[in-house]
Design an enzyme around this catalytic site. Structure first.
Site, PDB file in Angstrom:
ATOM      1  CB  SER A  21      -0.924   0.004   1.229  1.00 52.16           C
ATOM      2  OG  SER A  21      -0.170  -0.135   2.423  1.00 52.16           O
TER       3      SER A  21
ATOM      4  CG  HIS B  53      -3.246  -0.696  -2.525  1.00 51.19           C
ATOM      5  ND1 HIS B  53      -3.538   0.605  -2.179  1.00 51.19           N
ATOM      6  CD2 HIS B  53      -3.386  -1.424  -1.389  1.00 51.19           C
ATOM      7  CE1 HIS B  53      -3.828   0.660  -0.897  1.00 51.19           C
ATOM      8  NE2 HIS B  53      -3.736  -0.563  -0.391  1.00 51.19           N
TER       9      HIS B  53
ATOM     10  CD  GLU C 107      -4.287   3.362  -4.690  1.00 52.82           C
ATOM     11  OE1 GLU C 107      -4.493   4.571  -4.551  1.00 52.82           O
ATOM     12  OE2 GLU C 107      -3.487   2.720  -3.973  1.00 52.82           O
TER      13      GLU C 107
ATOM     14  CG  ASN D 199      -2.630   3.893   2.132  1.00 51.37           C
ATOM     15  OD1 ASN D 199      -3.584   4.006   2.891  1.00 51.37           O
ATOM     16  ND2 ASN D 199      -2.197   2.721   1.719  1.00 51.37           N
TER      17      ASN D 199
END
Length: 289
Positions: A117, A138, A150, A188
Site C-alpha cells: 500500500s 493494491h 490501484e 494512502n
C-alpha cells in the site's frame, strides 16, 4: 481454469483469494506454513457461509468457490499460476525475501504482483525475477466489499503486464484506477495524514476517542471515524505506511504521531489484537482513552 497464486493468508490475502475464487479462478493460498493457510481458508469458508445466510450468494456458488481454493505449504505449486500476488506484511525486507523465493518457482511468462500500500514498486522490482513482469496491485480491505484496485507500474513494468493485470482486476468486478509510483500512491497519500492527525489530536488532548471519531464521521460524512478506521487497518500497518511516506517524501507532515508509535510498541495493534484505540474484548468496542 486459470490459476492464481496468493502469498499471505491474513485479512488482505484471504480477501483476494475469496474474490478470485468467486470469479472462477483456481487459487493457491500460501503462508509461512500450511497451518496459517488453512486458517485463512477457514475464515473464507465462514464469510462465504455468512453470505449464503444473508442471501448474497447461493450455497452451490459458495461451495464451488471454496472448492477452487487450495492451500499449499511452499511455492513449488506456483509454476502453474498466471499471476502471483504477494499480500504479506508491509515490511520491505519480508517482501523481497518472498520475491526471491517464489520467483524461482514461477512460470516464464507469469506476473508477480505486490499488494503493498505504500512501498515504491520500482524499488521492490529489484528483487523480482523480471522487473518487466512486476507491478503493484493494491486491493482495499475488506476485499470482497471494496470496489477499487490501484494499479501501479514500476519504471520497468511492461505495457503487456499492465494490460493483463487490468483485465484480471476487471474480471474480479473491480474498478481500476492507475497511480504513478509515488509514495503512498493515491489513497494512502491522502488517507494516512488524516488518520495520523487524528492520533496527534488524541495524544495532545484535543478530544477523546469517541468525540474525535463522532466529529469526523458526522462532520465529513465518513462511514467510520479515523481512529476506528486505524484500528481496522491495523496500527502497525498505519505506522509502516507513515514511515514510508515520511522517508520517501522527506515531508515532516508524514511524521508518525508519537502515540501511534507507543501503541504499536505496546502491541496494541487494533482489531487483530483486540486492543487499539478501542477495546474489542466485549460485545461492543469500548474506547481506551
Amino acid at each position: 481454469m486459470e490459476t492464481i497464486g496468493v502469498i499471505g493468508a491474513g485479512q488482505m490475502g484471504a480477501g483476494i483469494v475469496q474474490v478470485a475464487a468467486q470469479a472462477g479462478y483456481r487459487v493457491l493460498l500460501s503462508d509461512r506454513d500450511v497451518t496459517l493457510a488453512e486458517k485463512g481458508k477457514m475464515g473464507i469458508a465462514k464469510r462465504l457461509g455468512s453470505a449464503v445466510e444473508k442471501g448474497k450468494a447461493t450455497a452451490v456458488d459458495a461451495d464451488a468457490a471454496l472448492g477452487r481454493i487450495e492451500t499449499v505449504g511452499d511455492y513449488s505449486a506456483f509454476g502453474d499460476a498466471i499471476i502471483v500476488i504477494e499480500a504479506a506484511t508491509e515490511r520491505e525486507e519480508i517482501k523481497r525475501a518472498i520475491f526471491a523465493e517464489v520467483g524461482a518457482k514461477m512460470g516464464g511468462d507469469a506476473i508477480l504482483a505486490t499488494n503493498t500500500s505504500s512501498i515504491p514498486i520500482t524499488r521492490l522490482a529489484q528483487a523480482a525475477p523480471d522487473a518487466g513482469r512486476f507491478m503493484g496491485v493494491h486491493f482495499f480491505n475488506p476485499v470482497p466489499v471494496m470496489k477499487p484496485i490501484e494499479l501501479i507500474r514500476g519504471l520497468a513494468t511492461s505495457q503487456e503486464t499492465v494490460d493483463r493485470v487490468e483485465a484480471f482486476a476487471r474480471q474480479l468486478g473491480k474498478e481500476v484506477v492507475h497511480a504513478n509510483d509515488a509514495p503512498g500512491f493515491i489513497v494512502n497519500r491522502v488517507l494516512m495524514p488524516m488518520l495520523n492527525e487524528a492520533i496527534f489530536a488524541l495524544g495532545e488532548g484535543v478530544a477523546n476517542v469517541r468525540d474525535i471519531d463522532t466529529a469526523v464521521s458526522l462532520g465529513l460524512n465518513h462511514p467510520m471515524g479515523p481512529l476506528t478506521l486505524a484500528d481496522f487497518i491495523g496500527l502497525d500497518t498505519c505506522l509502516e505506511i507513515c514511515r514510508v511516506l515520511h522517508a520517501g517524501t522527506g515531508d515532516p507532515k508524514f511524521r508518525p504521531a508519537p502515540l501511534l508509535v507507543k501503541y504499536v510498541e505496546a502491541g496494541w495493534l487494533g482489531r487483530k489484537t483486540k486492543r487499539g484505540f478501542y477495546d474489542y474484548h466485549g460485545a461492543e468496542p469500548v474506547p481506551t482513552r
